[in-house]
Scaffold this motif. Structure first.
Motif, PDB file in Angstrom:
ATOM      1  N   UNK A   1       0.848  -1.175   0.000  1.00 19.98           N
ATOM      2  CA  UNK A   1       0.000   0.000   0.000  1.00 19.98           C
ATOM      3  C   UNK A   1       0.892   1.235   0.000  1.00 19.98           C
ATOM      4  N   UNK A   2       0.588   2.178  -0.873  1.00 21.69           N
ATOM      5  CA  UNK A   2       1.332   3.435  -0.934  1.00 21.69           C
ATOM      6  C   UNK A   2       0.708   4.460  -0.008  1.00 21.69           C
TER       7      UNK A   2
ATOM      8  N   UNK B   1       5.990   2.759   0.565  1.00 20.50           N
ATOM      9  CA  UNK B   1       5.159   1.569   0.405  1.00 20.50           C
ATOM     10  C   UNK B   1       5.218   0.813   1.724  1.00 20.50           C
ATOM     11  N   UNK B   2       4.081   0.352   2.194  1.00 23.05           N
ATOM     12  CA  UNK B   2       3.991  -0.416   3.430  1.00 23.05           C
ATOM     13  C   UNK B   2       3.359  -1.763   3.113  1.00 23.05           C
TER      14      UNK B   2
ATOM     15  N   UNK C   1       4.941  -5.173   7.995  1.00 22.52           N
ATOM     16  CA  UNK C   1       5.894  -4.366   8.757  1.00 22.52           C
ATOM     17  C   UNK C   1       7.031  -3.835   7.888  1.00 22.52           C
ATOM     18  N   UNK C   2       7.051  -4.199   6.633  1.00 18.64           N
ATOM     19  CA  UNK C   2       8.129  -3.785   5.737  1.00 18.64           C
ATOM     20  C   UNK C   2       7.782  -2.461   5.063  1.00 18.64           C
ATOM     21  N   UNK C   3       8.688  -1.502   5.203  1.00 21.64           N
ATOM     22  CA  UNK C   3       8.518  -0.186   4.591  1.00 21.64           C
ATOM     23  C   UNK C   3       9.592   0.036   3.542  1.00 21.64           C
TER      24      UNK C   3
ATOM     25  N   UNK D   1      -0.796   7.612  -4.145  1.00 21.82           N
ATOM     26  CA  UNK D   1      -0.951   6.974  -2.838  1.00 21.82           C
ATOM     27  C   UNK D   1      -2.429   6.715  -2.563  1.00 21.82           C
ATOM     28  N   UNK D   2      -2.688   5.775  -1.658  1.00 24.33           N
ATOM     29  CA  UNK D   2      -4.075   5.432  -1.329  1.00 24.33           C
ATOM     30  C   UNK D   2      -4.460   5.853   0.085  1.00 24.33           C
TER      31      UNK D   2
END
Length: 172
Positions: free
Chosen positions: A1-2, A19-20, A23-25, A61-62
């Protein structure tokens, strides 16, 4: 997800897109929208709005996070910051993005671990959390910090959601 994070300012608004995934960014882009200090207030607000519209069009982005206005000793500065923030929030709302609002101390605590962190500490931690990101300046680093705090907040809310739904089901 942006996600997009915004550090509002009348002279310079920082923005950061990440971007998520769980837990990874990861870093996507960041920058600053600058206004002409000699231009009338209305023109400066249009510059901010148009600049944000261009960023949204480029990166799609959302979801969005924005820093809340902090009240300082100069009421005029606080008012101008509020006007800039309002223009930015209007653009986000027009784009249909959900908006999370975060106090500066909360953003600092989420990223650095202390609500009293200075700009250098924020910049350093953002660089650690988003390796390889070429950060466009202090305002962009602050905006990326808002995006990171927003991503953490969303992840926490999502993790708690099933337990809340279950508890509500039992209460009914």
């Amino acid at each position: 997800m942006k996600l997009i994070g915004l550090d509002p300012g009348l002279a310079c608004t920082g923005w950061g897109v990440i971007a998520a995934e769980g837990n990874r960014l990861s870093h996507i882009a960041n920058g600053q929208i600058r206004t002409d200090a000699k231009a009338p207030m209305a023109a400066r607000l249009v510059t901010l709005a148009d600049g944000l519209r261009a960023v949204l069009a480029d990166h799609a982005p959302v979801d969005a996070g924005i820093e809340e206005v902090f009240v300082n000793s100069n009421a005029q500065s606080t008012l101008k910051l509020g006007q800039a923030r309002g223009a930015l929030m209007l653009v986000l709302a027009e784009a249909g993005l959900p908006i999370g609002e975060y106090a500066p101390r909360l953003v600092k605590k989420a990223v650095v671990g202390t609500g009293g962190a200075d700009k250098a500490q924020i910049h350093a931690m953002v660089s650690v959390l988003l390796p390889g990101a070429q950060i466009a300046g202090a305002d962009a680093a602050d905006a990326l910090a808002v995006a990171i705090a927003h991503a953490h907040h969303r992840a926490s809310a999502k993790a708690v959601e099933p337990a809340l739904s279950k508890a509500e089901g039992r209460a009914a």
